[in-house]
Design an enzyme around this catalytic site. Structure first.
Site, PDB file in Angstrom:
ATOM      1  CG  ASP A  14     -11.647  -3.045   8.206  1.00 51.88           C
ATOM      2  OD1 ASP A  14     -11.963  -3.208   9.233  1.00 51.88           O
ATOM      3  OD2 ASP A  14     -10.801  -3.718   7.583  1.00 51.88           O
ATOM      4  CB  THR A  58       0.369  -4.297   1.318  1.00 52.66           C
ATOM      5  OG1 THR A  58      -0.869  -4.327   1.339  1.00 52.66           O
ATOM      6  CG2 THR A  58       1.066  -2.919   1.088  1.00 52.66           C
ATOM      7  N   GLY A  60      -3.366  -8.879   4.614  1.00 54.83           N
ATOM      8  CA  GLY A  60      -4.668  -8.845   5.159  1.00 54.83           C
ATOM      9  C   GLY A  60      -5.677  -9.581   4.477  1.00 54.83           C
ATOM     10  N   GLY A  61      -6.734  -9.699   4.608  1.00 53.67           N
ATOM     11  CA  GLY A  61      -8.025 -10.343   4.184  1.00 53.67           C
ATOM     12  C   GLY A  61      -7.980 -10.397   2.588  1.00 53.67           C
ATOM     13  N   GLY A  99      -5.307  -9.788  -0.153  1.00 54.21           N
ATOM     14  CA  GLY A  99      -4.021  -9.506  -0.670  1.00 54.21           C
ATOM     15  C   GLY A  99      -3.113  -9.130  -0.020  1.00 54.21           C
ATOM     16  CG  LEU A 117       5.057  -2.558   3.157  1.00 58.67           C
ATOM     17  CD1 LEU A 117       4.513  -1.633   2.693  1.00 58.67           C
ATOM     18  CD2 LEU A 117       6.377  -2.202   4.272  1.00 58.67           C
ATOM     19  N   GLY A 118       3.030  -6.445   4.753  1.00 63.82           N
ATOM     20  CA  GLY A 118       2.002  -7.217   5.459  1.00 63.82           C
ATOM     21  C   GLY A 118       0.844  -7.849   4.638  1.00 63.82           C
TER      22      GLY A 118
END
Length: 435
Positions: free
Chosen positions: A151, A36, A31-32, A34, A28-29
């Site tokens: 965030d 997902t 990030g900063g 980990g 799915l993507g």
């Protein structure tokens, strides 16, 4: 052993069996903190979203601490617009230790994806989004102790096709009463969407409101706010908003936390169409000034010319009829009534405890604009030279009140009168600016 970095859209070797309970189906993507994946519970087929942090790849125990904090706080949350916490566990794989957070899988597009595909939102759409996000923040900030997301941004707000909105990615979440010393000087969040106090490591519930305001700005413009903003970012930018919504948004992103809306609930209340701004105080205005407008005589001259021409035509061509005379007089009165407001007009400026009101008075009606005294950026004297065709030019004197980038030109009899008015108003503005 260092686990090699996986390509962005590939699945890791343990995708078919993670923890003996889950399988991964799609990336799915990242990030900063980990990566997902979308997956499912092997026993039931229930779709889930799994965020995984690798001990070897993180190389920083602070990341692990933040991740564990996220899991702990998510386990305590219960709100329909926050994906449900399902599980948290550790899994050893190939000599690496994986930390895994399992949540409800919310399918949809982020607000960033929505804007990138369809373009900036209209005011009504922006208001609808704000009305859905503010109750989520009110819930988080109303917990004991309050929870700060830290965030809020377009990427972390997921919109489903049926219209439901979800707040995701609590990786920067902070329990304000349990903020450890190790993070006291470390900011977490996204540059451009963070207020100054968060950059300094001192978040508070109104910090989330600031981030929401910057998110709403993105929805209206399609542009991310500039990072490390040290002053009011929207004052020099025209937004496609009504004056009431503009004032509401300005207060949401005020540089000082004390100047923002005190809570999400109060901000939502004042976003309501019935209450765009705080009510006027019942006490009399601190100061009231009347400004007379004497428009150029061209309009009045034109009106007289038209009426005179009509009278001449009538006298030369109209039959001797009292009915036509009455009709002519009625038509003349109607033209005069229509034109009169355009050359007879004056302004009044009221300064109240927290607000100012500019009235535009016409013969038959009055228009009113109301704003906050804190939003007055400047007050100055201006001299304007008006040129007249076929006649001498003249000078006009103005007090110009700047509300952000919007000026209000208030005409005075002379420079001395304008300077005297400014001298009376400036101490009130200075006192307000200095608290």
């Amino acid at each position: 052993m260092i686990v090699p970095q996986q390509p962005q859209n590939s699945l890791p070797s343990f995708a078919t069996n993670l923890g003996g309970r889950y399988s991964l189906t799609t990336a799915l993507g990242q990030g900063g903190m980990g990566r997902t994946y979308g997956g499912q519970v092997m026993a039931t087929g229930q779709p889930v979203a799994i965020k995984i942090v690798s001990l070897h790849q993180s190389r920083d125990w602070k990341v692990i601490e933040l991740f564990e904090r996220e899991a702990k706080i998510l386990a305590q949350l219960d709100h329909p617009a926050i994906p449900k916490y399902l599980d948290y566990f550790e899994w050893e794989e190939g000599g690496d230790l994986l930390f895994c957070l399992v949540q409800e899988w919310v399918r949809g597009v982020s607000l960033r994806q929505w804007v990138n595909k369809r373009g900036p939102m209209l005011e009504a759409d922006m208001v609808a989004i704000a009305q859905r996000i503010l109750p989520i923040l009110s819930y988080l900030h109303g917990l004991n102790p309050p929870v700060i997301h830290r965030d809020i941004k377009p990427d972390n707000l997921i919109l489903q096709p049926k219209g439901d909105l979800y707040l995701v990615d609590f990786g920067a979440v902070q329990d304000v009463y349990r903020n450890s010393v190790s993070y006291a000087s470390t900011f977490v969040g996204t540059l451009g969407y963070m207020p100054l106090e968060q950059l300094r490591g001192h978040s508070r519930p109104t910090s989330d409101l600031y981030s929401l305001g910057m998110t709403l700005q993105f929805l209206l413009t399609g542009k991310d706010p500039a990072p490390l903003v040290l002053d009011r970012p929207l004052r020099s930018q025209r937004l496609p908003l009504s004056p009431e919504r503009q004032a509401w948004l300005m207060r949401l992103i005020a540089p000082s936390p004390e100047d923002r809306w005190p809570s999400g609930a109060i901000a939502a209340q004042h976003l309501s169409p019935d209450s765009p701004l705080s009510p006027s105080p019942s006490t009399p205005p601190l100061l009231t000034f009347k400004f007379n407008w004497n428009f150029s005589g061209q309009i009045l001259s034109l009106l007289i010319y038209v009426l005179a021409t009509m009278m001449i035509i009538y006298r030369e061509n109209a039959p001797d009829s009292r009915t036509l005379q009455h009709l002519f007089l009625l038509l003349s009165a109607l033209i005069s009534a229509i034109c009169l407001p355009f050359f007879y007009h004056w302004n009044t400026l009221n300064l109240e405890k927290d607000h100012f009101i500019v009235y535009d008075h016409y013969v038959f009606f009055t228009r009113k604009h109301r704003g906050r005294i804190e939003d007055i950026f400047n007050l100055e004297y201006r001299l304007k030279k008006i040129k007249s065709k076929g006649g001498p030019s003249r000078l006009e004197h103005y007090v110009v009140l700047w509300e952000g980038v919007k000026p209000y030109w208030l005409r005075c009899e002379s420079e001395a009168v304008a300077q005297e008015i400014i001298a009376q108003i400036e101490p009130i503005l200075e006192e307000k600016r200095n608290g």
